[in-house]
Structures are given as structure tokens and as C-alpha cells.
Design an enzyme around this catalytic site. Structure first.
Site, PDB file in Angstrom:
ATOM      1  N   HIS A 129      35.236  84.357 131.628  1.00 53.69           N
ATOM      2  CA  HIS A 129      34.444  83.676 132.656  1.00 53.69           C
ATOM      3  C   HIS A 129      35.102  82.375 133.135  1.00 53.69           C
ATOM      4  O   HIS A 129      34.744  81.856 134.186  1.00 53.69           O
ATOM      5  CB  HIS A 129      33.010  83.420 132.177  1.00 53.69           C
ATOM      6  CG  HIS A 129      32.852  82.331 131.173  1.00 53.69           C
ATOM      7  ND1 HIS A 129      32.736  82.564 129.818  1.00 53.69           N
ATOM      8  CD2 HIS A 129      32.762  80.988 131.311  1.00 53.69           C
ATOM      9  CE1 HIS A 129      32.587  81.422 129.186  1.00 53.69           C
ATOM     10  NE2 HIS A 129      32.603  80.444 130.073  1.00 53.69           N
ATOM     11  N   ASP A 159      34.552  88.832 126.779  1.00 56.66           N
ATOM     12  CA  ASP A 159      34.711  87.542 127.448  1.00 56.66           C
ATOM     13  C   ASP A 159      36.008  86.851 127.039  1.00 56.66           C
ATOM     14  O   ASP A 159      36.031  85.660 126.742  1.00 56.66           O
ATOM     15  CB  ASP A 159      33.515  86.628 127.176  1.00 56.66           C
ATOM     16  CG  ASP A 159      33.473  85.423 128.105  1.00 56.66           C
ATOM     17  OD1 ASP A 159      34.066  85.501 129.196  1.00 56.66           O
ATOM     18  OD2 ASP A 159      32.867  84.397 127.738  1.00 56.66           O
ATOM     19  N   SER A 243      34.331  76.120 126.842  1.00 55.07           N
ATOM     20  CA  SER A 243      34.575  77.563 126.802  1.00 55.07           C
ATOM     21  C   SER A 243      36.066  77.875 126.770  1.00 55.07           C
ATOM     22  O   SER A 243      36.837  77.367 127.585  1.00 55.07           O
ATOM     23  CB  SER A 243      33.951  78.236 128.025  1.00 55.07           C
ATOM     24  OG  SER A 243      32.554  78.123 128.008  1.00 55.07           O
ATOM     25  N   LEU A 301      30.456 106.783 130.519  1.00 58.56           N
ATOM     26  CA  LEU A 301      29.771 107.960 131.047  1.00 58.56           C
ATOM     27  C   LEU A 301      30.289 108.329 132.435  1.00 58.56           C
ATOM     28  O   LEU A 301      30.175 109.473 132.867  1.00 58.56           O
ATOM     29  CB  LEU A 301      28.263 107.701 131.152  1.00 58.56           C
ATOM     30  CG  LEU A 301      27.481 107.563 129.849  1.00 58.56           C
ATOM     31  CD1 LEU A 301      26.037 107.180 130.157  1.00 58.56           C
ATOM     32  CD2 LEU A 301      27.533 108.847 129.043  1.00 58.56           C
TER      33      LEU A 301
END
Length: 402
Positions: A129, A159, A243, A301
């Protein structure tokens, strides 16, 4: 005479000891006076600084010195988004090329840590991010010098992201510790750039509050939950801008990459001291894949979906014809051609409620159940179509979409 001589010896020794003791005491008193605040000759209310030199060499201080040189700030630059002025420019004949829309603007800042220098290249791990949507990445070192970074790969699910820089510019590297060996109560420090590079290489200290917490992860763009992550919880202060920075143990090893903090509970109650870091063992596994392949392949999927609770109750009833008992699941928004889901008969507007008998409450749990399998495995999917429940087997295929 011998008794008298002995008596005189005792007296002489005592006198000498007294003299020496007095001298030593005088030295100690003089030293104490030199270090004390003597205001006898100073004006009332004034003071002075003691000249006592205190040396401190703590274990966590040594850990910080070992890692801090490898911690960097990461600046995300992006092209500015169009606003109302762009419409005015077009009306008055100003082309986009002549406007400032081609320039880059600072979009966000985060932290990172250099973990490798090899073959003339340096490698930095940070959060996805932090770099998401970047048109340019700038890396700022501890001394303030800057280099341009090249994005090697990203992974939304964990992340994590890897940035490459010129190896000749690398000031230091840090090493990873084994996150399996950590314990609750262990001291740790978090290093990074809270609130941006103006506060680069800030350090906070705390402990490991939990070795393993399961938290929801969000898409950096939509904010929607996309999965669940197993993370380390710490009370070391982690703020916006931290972060991507390292969580470091007492030996100066990276045992986690700081990723998020919890500022409030679900009911809005403010909380403090709840930060989370991606365990180093998971970090190493993912960044090695990113460096080698540029992306992480996971089972899929072959559909795009949204949480059912984003659909109005009226549409759930009238359009999807769901029974009132079905309130959780994922709505299939589209099915890619040639995928296993397509071959298994899953269609747009189907509502998936179970995978292999396990409840699917939303995209986060859907991903959790799918990622617990391997590419090529078959899973039993329970879903609703036009109000009727159906089941089908879907063979999981590889995807690089996060």
C-alpha cells in the site's frame, strides 16, 4: 618496654590512618562539591547543569544502531487526477500536454528497509500500500540523500512489495530473524518515518503483545476486506508513515515488517498500543518469490465477486431471489471465459455461500478458504441461483491477480 613499644605503634598507626582518612574524605567532599549544585553564591532562583557524565549502553540502543542505517523513507509520486479545472482547460482550448497534468505529485510516504546488496543492486522491502499506483518511487536514506527506486514486484494479499535501487548507493543492510522464535513479552523496537520523511528513522520501543493475531486485510484502493492475515501484535507505537519499516528484536534482527495499527474498535472505541507487523518468515518467503518471478501465484476460482452485504436487501430478494435465511456470502460479478468456474457452470449473479462445507461470509473468508488449497485442487462450491441451492466442483487454477 615491648608493651610500651607496641602501644606507641598502635598510636602511630591510628594517627596516620586518621590523617590519610581525612585527606581522602577531603578529596571525596571536594569532588562531591564540584558535581553538586552550589547556589550559595548564585542569585536565588538560578541553577546550573551538573557535569556528571552518565554513559548508557542499552541492548535495544545497540539493536537500533545495527539496523537504523538500513531504514529508508519511500516516496510515492503519481500523476495528479483530473479535477474540475481540467474541464475548463478543455473548454478554453488548453491541451492536456500544455497543462500540469503530466507532472508528478507526491501521493504518499512510507518506510522500508534495505535487506540485501548483491550484484550491484540493493533491495528494499516495504508495504504494497506504500507503493500502490506509483508512477515514480523515490528512496531517501538516513543521511537525507535520495535515489530513484524500481518496483520489482507487489503482493496485495500479504501487503508486501520489493524495490530495487543502485547497489553503490546502499549505506547498510539489515538481516531477518526467525519469527517462529519470538515470545510474548519480548522487547522490540519499530523504526520508520511516522508522518513522513521529516521524522525519518524515528524509533519507538515496546513488547510483543501476541505472536499470532488474525486480522482482516483491505484492498488499498477500495478499502474492501480481501482476506485475512496472520500478524505479530506489538504495543510499540506505529503511526501513518511507519508502514513498511522494520520491527526489530534485541539482537538487531528484523522479525516483522510494520503494516498497520488499530486505532478504534468496531463500535468506535479508541484504542492505543495495538500495532501489527507481518512476520519475518512470511516476509522472506514472499519477497524471494517477488524477486524471482515478480508476482505471487495463488489458487483461484476464476471469478470476480463482491460481498453480498453490499447488495441492497430489496435486490437480494427481488433480483437474486435469495431466501430470507441467506444474508452472507459473495455475489459473482463476472466469470472469466476459459476458467474452471466457467467450465463448472458458475454464472454471473450466483451467490456463493460455502466452500468445501465451510461458510463463506464474504470475500475475505472466500480467499482464506481458497488460499488454504493448492493450485490444481478441486473444491466443492455451494451457491444460490434464482433462489435455488446448487453445488458444483471447481478445479482451482493459478492466478497472479491479487
Amino acid at each position: 618496654m615491648e608493651k610500651n613499644n607496641s602501644l606507641w605503634k598502635i598510636i602511630i598507626v591510628a594517627l596516620v590512618s586518621a590523617v590519610i582518612g581525612g585527606v581522602v574524605s577531603g578529596v571525596v567532599v571536594s569532588k562531591m562539591n564540584a558535581n553538586s549544585t552550589d547556589d550559595s553564591t548564585a542569585k536565588s532562583g538560578t541553577t546550573k547543569v551538573s557535569n556528571v557524565n552518565v554513559k548508557s549502553n542499552t541492548q535495544m540502543g545497540s539493536a537500533f544502531k545495527k539496523v537504523s542505517g538500513a531504514v529508508v523513507s519511500v516516496i510515492n509520486y503519481q500523476k495528479p487526477t483530473k479535477n474540475s479545472n481540467d474541464l475548463l482547460d478543455s473548454l478554453f482550448g488548453n491541451s492536456e500536454q500544455n497543462s500540469s497534468s503530466n507532472s508528478l505529485e507526491k501521493y504518499g510516504e512510507g518506510s522500508g528497509v534495505i535487506y540485501s546488496k548483491k550484484d550491484g543492486k540493493g533491495y528494499i522491502v516495504t508495504n504494497n500500500h506504500v507503493v500502490s499506483g506509483a508512477d515514480k518511487l523515490e528512496v531517501i536514506f538516513k543521511d537525507g540523500s535520495k535515489v530513484t527506486g524500481k518496483l520489482i514486484g507487489t503482493d496485495k494479499v500479504t501487503d508486501l512489495a520489493v524495490i530495487q535501487i543502485d547497489g553503490s548507493k546502499v549505506p547498510a543492510t539489515a538481516s531477518f530473524g526467525n519469527s517462529s522464535n519470538i515470545s510474548e513479552g519480548d522487547p522490540v523496537i519499530a523504526i520508520g518515518s511516522p508522518l513522513g520523511s521529516d521524522y525519518a528513522t524515528s524509533v519507538t520501543e515496546g513488547i510483543i503483545s501476541s505472536k499470532s493475531r488474525t486480522v482482516a486485510t483491505q484492498d488499498a484502493t477500495t478499502g474492501q476486506d480481501i482476506g485475512q492475515a496472520n500478524v505479530i501484535q506489538t504495543d510499540a507505537a506505529i503511526n501513518q508513515g511507519n508502514s513498511g519499516g522494520p520491527l526489530v528484536n534485541a539482537s538487531g534482527q528484523i522479525i516483522g515488517i510494520n503494516s498497520m495499527k488499530l486505532a478504534s474498535s468496531g463500535d468506535g472505541t479508541a484504542v492505543e498500543g495495538m500495532g501489527f507487523a507481518i512476520p519475518s518468515n512470511e516476509v522472506v518467503k514472499i519477497i524471494n518469490v517477488l524477486v524471482n518471478d515478480g508476482k505471487v501465484k495463488r489458487p483461484s476460482l476464476g471469478i470476480k465477486a463482491i460481498d453480498l452485504d453490499q447488495v441492497s436487501s430489496a435486490d437480494q430478494s427481488a433480483t437474486l431471489k435469495l431466501p430470507s435465511s441467506v444474508t452472507k456470502g459473495v455475489l459473482v460479478a463476472s466469470v472469466s471465459k476459459g476458467t474452471s468456474a466457467n467450465a463448472a457452470g458458475i454464472e454471473k449473479y450466483d451467490v456463493i455461500t460455502e466452500i468445501d462445507g465451510k461458510k463463506v461470509d464474504g470475500i475475505a473468508t472466500l480467499h482464506t478458504e481458497i488460499y488454504a488449497h493448492s493450485i490444481g485442487d478441486s473444491v466443492k462450491v455451494k451457491y444460490y441461483r434464482d433462489g435455488k441451492v446448487k453445488e458444483t466442483d471447481v478445479k482451482l487454477q493459478a492466478t497472479t491477480q491479487n
